[in-house]
Write an enzyme that holds these catalytic residues in place. Structure first.
Site: not given
Ligand code: GLC
Length: 573
Positions: A214, A267
């Site tokens: 993310d 790994e």
């Molecule tokens: C990313 C995710 C989103 C979230 C943001 C903060 O963009 O896709 O849904 O709100 O990160 O984690």
């Protein structure tokens, strides 16, 4: 140009990934909220392990939006403990059962790893916030107030307003790229890196097949916390989009971090834990002002970063062949030779593609756009990612009452914040029983309201309708699995300036597939194919029977999709 032969023949470059938003996919315990048991119960729909069955989608991997412990301010994208499963979804044992059940079917599980930030309820942050002198004092991005108690610099939050929040106990501000409840980790700190790498190893040891990272281009920040430059001509200094994020996003150091993560995954290659080939996959959310130029750099210089950087230019393109073709060409030209592209149309942050595209096109026929979009996504060169319900033609729920809104991370920061994302996160539409079959709980409300169109649009109905979008996805997935040209062949357009249609080839040394998609909803389109005209076998078409051998027609009918095949390499007449 790309040389497809150099791309390793991995499960993820051959396969299809399906994103599940666990809160609304399937509720297995009847409490109105989706959970891991619900996913287990619905695995047969995703892939029942029998390649011949026609009640299954036959996807190869499931990417689960976050399931770790979380206070759910950002619905799981705010983790308070990386080592546990949020009780809303079940237990670690439930997760193991899901992993096993998926692996038994040859399906991989990809976890969402949210490590740009934690929740402010994570014990790391709680400790860090107690004062300036504790073992985790430097685990987050703390800064002194500027003169007059002002925020330390001009960095904004993506969810609206300043990115800095004051913490009394430290007399300092902390930075958050997103909501104030999502403090950013200090990736400069080696202890932080180690702690996250331990998390990665923990889940790999437990058997997960990879991660979707993310906000993976926002990890590193300028150590001097310099102001970001305002974009030329921008006047409002309080808008996130008005800045070049020179000092808080996409810093060179970010690549080092991803290299380190990748080396950990490497790994684990072929350690026998995953089904068949044990290759672990690293996908990253590389959203950098929506620029593909930047996001492809996350392949690394020597195949040492992400396997699949997410390409946002494609989903954000208008429903116009010229734009879409340009995006594909860009992806083709920019992806390094060892790299592999990746395409998606929908995710949990965007309005669903049918809602977006129906609004901006004159066509109001979701069936036609849905099939054309499906054909495009599943026949370009790259790994397709489907977002749950997209295969049905689900659209956004546009009338969720304000009191039912769940996207609190965005709503609390009104003003310049992007709109709540709940419309694209409503319960999966399984059948036309109450709550669309999402939950069997009688007296509970589902986590988000079900889209009112569920009685006409649901899995049960769509499986029984040979003309449904779902049926078309199933057939597309089947022909993809049977055609190595569609999975691995090179991509070449046969039209340079497409206005109403796309026509392209996917080619290997032994097979050629031609894909023709007419975007026009009202008129047939004259096609001047520079091609040998005879002996094309129909793999799948909205207008011709599969298996038929046809001469290429001169016209594409309105919204025609035709995917044709030859068992030989193609040579120009
Ligand atoms: C990313 C995710 C989103 C979230 C943001 C903060 O963009 O896709 O849904 O709100 O990160 O984690």
């Amino acid at each position: 140009m790309n040389n497809p032969a150099s791309v390793a023949d991995t499960w993820w470059s051959n396969g299809i990934i399906y994103q599940i938003y666990p809160l609304t996919f399937a509720d297995g315990n009847g409490d109105g909220v989706g959970d891991l048991q619900g996913i287990i119960d619905r695995l047969d729909y995703l892939n029942d392990g029998n390649p011949d069955s026609d009640t299954s989608l036959h996807v190869d991997a499931l990417w689960l939006s976050p399931i770790n412990a979380s206070p759910m301010v950002d619905n799981g994208y705010d983790v308070s403990d990386y080592y546990t499963i949020c009780p809303t979804f079940g237990t670690c044992e439930d997760f193991d059962r899901l992993l096993q059940a998926a692996h038994d079917r040859g399906v991989r599980i990809i976890m969402d790893l949210v490590v740009n930030h934690t929740s402010d309820e994570h014990s790391w942050f709680k400790e860090s916030a107690t004062g300036r002198d504790n073992p985790k004092a430097d685990w987050y991005l703390w800064q002194e107030p500027a003169e007059g108690g002002e925020v330390p610099n001009n960095w904004q939050s993506y969810f609206g307003g300043t990115g800095w929040t004051y913490c009394k106990s430290r007399g300092q501000f902390y930075f958050h790229t997103f909501n104030e409840n999502q403090p950013d980790l200090n990736w400069q700190n080696p202890e932080v890196r180690q702690a996250i790498y331990d998390v990665i190893r923990y889940w790999l040891d437990r058997g997960v097949d990879g991660f979707r990272l993310d906000a993976s281009s926002a990890y590193s920040k300028d150590p001097d916390f310099r102001d970001n430059p305002l974009k030329y001509g921008a006047s409002d200094p309080n808008r996130y989009d008005n800045y070049h994020h020179l000092y808080n996003k996409n810093l060179p150091e970010n690549h080092r971090i991803i290299q380190q993560m990748r080396s950990i995954l490497d790994e684990y290659q072929g350690d026998g834990q995953s089904p068949a080939d044990g290759h672990r996959l690293l996908i990253g959310e590389t959203f950098i002002d929506n620029r593909l130029f930047d996001s492809v750099t996350f392949h690394g210089v020597n195949d040492d970063e992400l396997h699949l950087p997410l390409n946002f230019e494609f989903p954000l393109s208008p429903w116009y062949p010229g734009h879409l073709q340009r995006d594909i060409e860009k992806q083709e030209r920019l992806t390094p030779g060892w790299g592999w592209p990746c395409y998606f149309l929908d995710n949990h942050d965007l309005p669903r593609h049918l809602s977006r595209w129906i609004k901006c096109s004159l066509c109001v026929d979701p069936l036609a756009i849905g099939k054309a979009a499906a054909a495009l996504l599943l026949t370009v060169r790259g790994t397709p990612i489907l977002y749950y319900g997209q295969e049905l033609g689900m659209v956004d729920h546009e009338e969720i009452p304000p009191e039912r809104i769940r996207d609190r991370a965005v709503v609390v920061n009104e003003g310049d914040a992007p709109p709540p994302r709940d419309g694209a996160r409503t319960p999966m539409q399984w059948d036309n029983s109450p709550q669309a079959g999402f939950s069997f709980g009688k007296d509970v409300e589902p986590w988000l309201p079900v889209n009112p169109n569920y009685s006409s649009l649901n899995v049960e109905k769509a499986l029984a309708d040979p003309n449904s979008i779902l049926n078309f996805y199933q057939q597309l997935i089947r022909i993809r699995q049977q055609s190595s040209a569609l999975r691995r062949g090179s991509w070449r357009s046969l039209v340079n300036y497409p206005h109403e249609h796309l026509v392209y080839l996917r080619e290997t040394s032994a097979e050629t597939v031609l894909v023709a998609i007419n975007f026009s909803y009202e008129k047939p389109f004259e096609v001047d194919y520079p091609l040998n005209r005879d002996d094309w076998r129909v793999l799948l078409s909205t207008d011709y029977e599969s298996g038929k051998v046809i001469d290429l027609a001169d016209t594409l009918k309105p919204f025609e999709v035709s995917i044709l095949q030859k068992d030989q390499p193609y040579s120009m007449p």
